[in-house]
Design a protein around this motif. Structure first.
Motif, PDB file in Angstrom:
ATOM      1  N   GLU A  55       0.830  -1.199   0.000  1.00  0.00           N
ATOM      2  CA  GLU A  55       0.000   0.000   0.000  1.00  0.00           C
ATOM      3  C   GLU A  55       0.869   1.256   0.000  1.00  0.00           C
ATOM      4  OE1 GLU A  55      -3.449   1.986  -0.386  1.00  0.00           O
ATOM      5  OE2 GLU A  55      -3.303  -0.204  -0.208  1.00  0.00           O
ATOM      6  N   SER A  56       2.014   1.168   0.653  1.00  0.00           N
ATOM      7  CA  SER A  56       2.899   2.332   0.710  1.00  0.00           C
ATOM      8  C   SER A  56       3.491   2.664  -0.664  1.00  0.00           C
ATOM      9  CB  SER A  56       4.030   2.072   1.711  1.00  0.00           C
ATOM     10  OG  SER A  56       4.793   0.937   1.320  1.00  0.00           O
ATOM     11  N   LEU A  57       3.623   1.664  -1.552  1.00  0.00           N
ATOM     12  CA  LEU A  57       4.139   1.895  -2.892  1.00  0.00           C
ATOM     13  C   LEU A  57       3.192   2.784  -3.689  1.00  0.00           C
ATOM     14  CD1 LEU A  57       6.332   1.267  -5.000  1.00  0.00           C
ATOM     15  CD2 LEU A  57       5.006  -0.760  -5.648  1.00  0.00           C
ATOM     16  N   VAL A  58       1.891   2.549  -3.520  1.00  0.00           N
ATOM     17  CA  VAL A  58       0.899   3.345  -4.238  1.00  0.00           C
ATOM     18  C   VAL A  58       0.878   4.764  -3.706  1.00  0.00           C
ATOM     19  CG1 VAL A  58      -1.540   3.563  -4.810  1.00  0.00           C
ATOM     20  CG2 VAL A  58      -0.470   1.306  -4.721  1.00  0.00           C
ATOM     21  N   THR A  59       0.819   4.900  -2.397  1.00  0.00           N
ATOM     22  CA  THR A  59       0.763   6.236  -1.805  1.00  0.00           C
ATOM     23  C   THR A  59       2.079   6.992  -1.997  1.00  0.00           C
ATOM     24  OG1 THR A  59       1.449   5.271   0.315  1.00  0.00           O
ATOM     25  CG2 THR A  59      -0.919   5.522  -0.087  1.00  0.00           C
ATOM     26  N   GLY A  60       3.198   6.270  -2.009  1.00  0.00           N
ATOM     27  CA  GLY A  60       4.488   6.924  -2.180  1.00  0.00           C
ATOM     28  C   GLY A  60       4.702   7.427  -3.603  1.00  0.00           C
ATOM     29  N   TYR A  61       4.144   6.700  -4.599  1.00  0.00           N
ATOM     30  CA  TYR A  61       4.348   7.112  -5.996  1.00  0.00           C
ATOM     31  C   TYR A  61       3.323   8.157  -6.434  1.00  0.00           C
ATOM     32  CZ  TYR A  61       5.310   6.817 -10.978  1.00  0.00           C
ATOM     33  OH  TYR A  61       5.649   7.130 -12.269  1.00  0.00           O
ATOM     34  N   ALA A  62       2.264   8.336  -5.684  1.00  0.00           N
ATOM     35  CA  ALA A  62       1.201   9.274  -6.073  1.00  0.00           C
ATOM     36  C   ALA A  62       1.736  10.685  -6.311  1.00  0.00           C
ATOM     37  CB  ALA A  62       0.094   9.272  -5.026  1.00  0.00           C
ATOM     38  N   PRO A  63       2.569  11.264  -5.426  1.00  0.00           N
ATOM     39  CA  PRO A  63       3.100  12.614  -5.705  1.00  0.00           C
ATOM     40  C   PRO A  63       3.967  12.658  -6.964  1.00  0.00           C
ATOM     41  CG  PRO A  63       3.405  12.039  -3.395  1.00  0.00           C
ATOM     42  CD  PRO A  63       2.996  10.788  -4.097  1.00  0.00           C
TER      43      PRO A  63
END
Length: 351
Positions: A55-63
């Motif tokens: 889940e952190s991969l998705v939120t981390g790449y969003a910006p």
């Protein structure tokens, strides 16, 4: 196997440019893979798959996804800098006839720098441009790769099929014009030969004069004089009136030989005089009142010439329409090709 020739690299003095090409290749691959990943990230399926992994991969790449245009512009700045550098070098070395030719020849580099989805596809061409540059200096040999042979084979097939159909179409149209009564022979006579008739007559007169001088020469004309002598000898021998001279006691054979020699000299000198006296004016008069009238008035001859032209075009069409790539393909796939592969350093591509 692509291969790498270090000796040709040293001879070409392209070492620094090769290093730059390798750096640009690496940046291109990173940029293109990043563009593909960012495009796939926009889809819900990829997001869910990434969320399933982390889940952190998705939120981390969003910006990064939101500001990807700025990241892509950083790559574009590097590509434009490299483009301008090569442009300056091309101007200094006078690689092209005009200084402004470079951006037109390498237009794909400029279009690929546009940060839009449709234009980014041109960045793939930069890869082929770099590979072509290395191949040109024989640093690498693309012909040794199976992919190159595969593409080259089907490119030849495409060009052959396309060109054959165009040529057959053009020849078929020419045949239709001839069949419809095209005045081809008359056009050739009036538009092609008539305008060049003075040159042709001067050339013909010069050639005939040289032939006459050669016959008159003691060494060069021996074969012609010998032929005339043999012909006259046969004619004299076969003539019953002259043969009767042998019946004259003592002088009969001498008279016959003297007469034969005299006739030979007269015939030879007549031929020489005829050839040497042929002027362009006489040849032109002969063409106008002889061959010219015959060529323009004899319709049967015109039809026959057109028929010959039509048959020649038909043979050309048959030859052009033959698909030579099929015979080459059969040769490559035949059992004997396996024996050739053992000695051929560049075997045919596997299709």
């Amino acid at each position: 196997m692509l291969g790498f020739n270090r000796n040709n690299l040293n001879k070409s003095h392209e070492g620094p440019w090769l290093l730059l090409d390798l750096v640009m290749l690496g940046l291109l691959f990173i940029n293109l893979i990043w563009i593909i990943f960012d495009s796939l990230y926009s889809t819900e399926i990829v997001k869910q798959s990434l969320a399933y992994v982390s889940e952190s991969l998705v939120t981390g790449y969003a910006p990064i996804h939101k500001n990807f245009l700025l990241i892509d512009l950083a790559f574009v700045a590097v590509f434009l800098t490299e483009f301008c550098l090569r442009w300056i070098v091309a101007v200094v070395k006078k690689t092209y006839l005009r200084w402004y030719f470079f951006p037109f020849i390498h237009f794909y580099d400029l279009i690929g720098c546009i940060p839009l989805g449709a234009a980014r596809i041109f960045r793939f061409l930069r890869i082929f441009s770099i590979l072509h540059r290395l191949h040109k200096y024989e640093i690498i040999d693309l012909r040794r790769t199976a992919l190159f042979r595969f593409i080259a084979f089907y490119y030849d097939v495409f060009v052959e099929e396309l060109s054959d159909r165009i040529v057959v179409k053009v020849l078929s149209d020419a045949q239709k014009d001839i069949a419809a009564g095209s005045p081809l022979v008359e056009d050739i006579t009036q538009n092609v030969l008539a305008s060049r008739l003075p040159v042709i007559t001067r050339w013909t007169a010069s050639v005939m004069s040289h032939i006459g001088e050669s016959i008159e020469h003691n060494d060069h004309g021996e074969s012609v004089r010998q032929h005339v002598s043999n012909s006259v000898g046969k004619a004299v021998t076969g003539n019953p009136q002259i043969s009767s001279l042998k019946l004259v006691p003592v002088l009969g054979s001498t008279i016959e030989r003297t007469l034969e020699s005299a006739v030979t000299d007269i015939v030879t000198q007549s031929i020489v005089n005829l050839l040497k006296d042929m002027t362009p004016e006489k040849i032109d008069d002969f063409v106008k009142h002889g061959i010219g009238r015959f060529s323009s008035e004899d319709e049967a001859l015109d039809d026959e010439v057109l028929a010959v032209v039509n048959e020649c075009i038909e043979l050309i069409k048959h030859h052009v329409s033959q698909q030579r790539w099929k015979s080459e393909f059969e040769e490559k796939t035949s059992p004997s090709a396996d024996l050739i592969k053992q000695t051929d350093p560049h075997p045919p591509p596997k299709l």
